[in-house]
Motif scaffolding. Structure first.
Motif: not given
Length: 456
Positions: A28-37, A161-167, A338-343
């Motif tokens: 599930t996580i992988k699928g969404q990661f890829e959907l977000f590029g 913003v996109e990371f919040i959508q990804l979560y 600059s980097g930004v990320g989530i886990s």
RNA sequence: GUGGUUGUAGCUCAGUUGGUUAGAGCGCCUGAUUGUGGUUCAGGAGGUCGUCGGUUCGAGACCGAUCUUCCACCCCA
């Protein structure tokens, strides 16, 4: 002499059912990661010690698993250091490698090392185990998986913003409703520290503040005092402890507290931007919440800070976290990236889904039909049929031994295999086979094509 | 790293102030049923009581050490 087998503290074996459930979350996580590029990378399970040491604070260094050098690792050690038993000096002499502690620092190393091949902004994801020499407790292990997505090479707040959508997308797809996405900004914390005259004690200040909802206002004040923050400064924090209202009104109050701190106001501006965007875009099941007490110990965050709290009523620490780090690659000699990320904390998400009974029943990819083995000739005939079923993507097995029928049926039953097929002498002759539905006990006589049609 | 807690059959757990041969439920195996599992009935196997040491005439129980489990700190996913 046989010894009782065991595994190290804080590690686990996974049964087939557990692996299936873990794969379900990972996919599930992988699928969404890829959907977000995002694109996948992997890094070694161990790194050179100097890559990791000093990146997570003193506490972090203590929790890094060090790998003992091979060979005559004591021969290089100076007698004086050895006899003094000084671990800090001795450790680098006998250990040059260490197990990965998280995925972010190895990623920073990767980016610096591959900077000429990478097209920036680079969006990568990484799902691998990490190791911490911690004392295990509920939801805390010494070996666990992290699922990280990071972007490097872009300052844009649209990433946040996109990371919040990804979560939101991942937890929605996992049917985990009601998670809280807590956000804060390091610049606000830094601004507050500045305003109360504790700029040099930023870490102590944030660590104490982070404990507010756990130990309460009084204890937090005590801790701050003991760390050398002035009573006057702590008094100025009063409005902070009672911050309430929605995102917007909290931001207005914060503005008052921060007054002239330009850094703090910058942080406010960033949060405001993110909140406005998310308000317009909307979230499916998660709730975005400003939490000024959110600090997270990692000292490399410079902008946004994220943390995901499990739905109310589930007793679990955070199930994800992340943030922006303007200069992570700087420590490896590459500046201005600059980097930004989530886990995502896979193991904790697993525990939460288990507690709430949210795993779909179909999560295990178990065998659908078992062929009973009556002997050599019959088994040969079965395998021809099985070939045909597998070609239609039907999960099929032949019981390998021509043992007692009872044993074979019991096996199918215990494995929860929904159908068995019996192929004996009579069936081979007529090419009409006996298919038994294990749930209902019904049996029917069917041709090969009819079986395929029914099971497909 | 600090403090506490747990460990008895494959699993979940009883086991009295220290006293004969350590129990139950579930699971497992065999048979009733040699081409029919899940239900039922009859029978059976399975324990160095986490490990090492100590106290005692005698230890599953008491003491010490160690490993493990879980919990609270520290910190963190």
């Amino acid at each position: 002499m046989a010894q009782k087998p065991s595994i190290p503290k804080g590690t686990r074996d996974f049964t087939p059912q557990e692996v299936s459930k873990r794969q379900y979350i990972i996919n599930t996580i992988k699928g969404q990661f890829e959907l977000f590029g995002f694109q996948p990378i992997e890094t070694p399970s161990f790194e050179n010690s100097e890559t990791l040491m000093g990146k997570y604070g003193d506490e972090g260094d203590r929790l890094i698993f060090k790998i003992l050098n091979s060979g005559e690792y004591l021969s290089k050690v100076d007698n004086g250091i050895y006899q003094k038993k000084d671990e800090v000096k001795l450790t680098p002499l006998i250990s040059e490698k260490a197990l990965r502690y998280d995925l972010t620092v190895p990623f920073a190393r990767y980016v610096v090392q591959h900077q000429n091949e990478i097209d920036f902004p680079f969006k990568r994801y990484q799902i691998q185990p990490v190791w911490r020499a911690d004392r295990p407790q509920k939801g805390r292990f010494r070996e666990f998986y992290q699922c990280d997505a990071d972007v490097v090479g872009s300052d844009s707040l649209w990433q946040e913003v996109e990371f919040i959508q990804l979560y939101d997308a991942v937890f929605t797809q996992l049917k985990l409703k009601g998670v809280t996405l807590k956000v804060n900004n390091r610049k606000i914390l830094s601004g507050i520290a500045e305003v109360i005259g504790a700029k040099d004690k930023l870490i102590d200040f944030t660590v104490a503040l982070d404990k507010l909802d756990k130990i309460g206002e009084e204890k937090v004040k005590e801790e701050m005092l003991s760390k050398g923050i002035s009573a006057l400064g702590i008094q100025m924090l009063e409005p902070l402890f009672n911050l309430s209202g929605d995102f917007g009104s909290q931001i207005r109050k914060l503005k008052e507290i921060l007054g002239k701190s330009s850094e703090g106001l910058k942080g406010i501006e960033e949060l405001d931007f993110i909140n406005n965007a998310i308000s317009k875009l909307g979230l499916q099941t998660a709730t975005l919440k400003l939490d000024v007490t959110l600090a997270r110990g990692l000292n490399y965050y410079t902008g946004a800070i994220f943390e995901v709290a499990a739905p109310e009523g589930v007793d679990m620490g955070s199930i994800g976290g992340g943030g922006r780090y303007d200069d992570l690659t700087g420590i490896f000699g590459l500046n201005n990236v600059s980097g930004v990320g989530i886990s995502f904390g896979l193991d904790r998400i697993y525990l939460v889904l288990e507690t709430l009974n949210l795993f779909p029943e179909t999560v295990t990819g178990a065998t659908k039909v078992l062929f009973i083995n009556f002997g050599e000739t019959e088994a040969m005939h079965c395998l021809e049929l099985i070939q045909a079923l597998r070609a239609e993507n039907i999960k099929t097995e032949l019981y390998p031994d021509a043992g007692k029928m009872k044993k074979q049926m019991t096996f199918a039953n215990k494995r929860n295999i929904p159908y068995v097929v019996m192929v004996g002498e009579a069936e081979i002759q007529s090419r009409i086979y006996t298919l038994k539905n294990m749930a209902s006990g019904e049996q029917q006589q069917l041709s090969r094509l009819e079986i395929i049609e029914l099971l497909k």
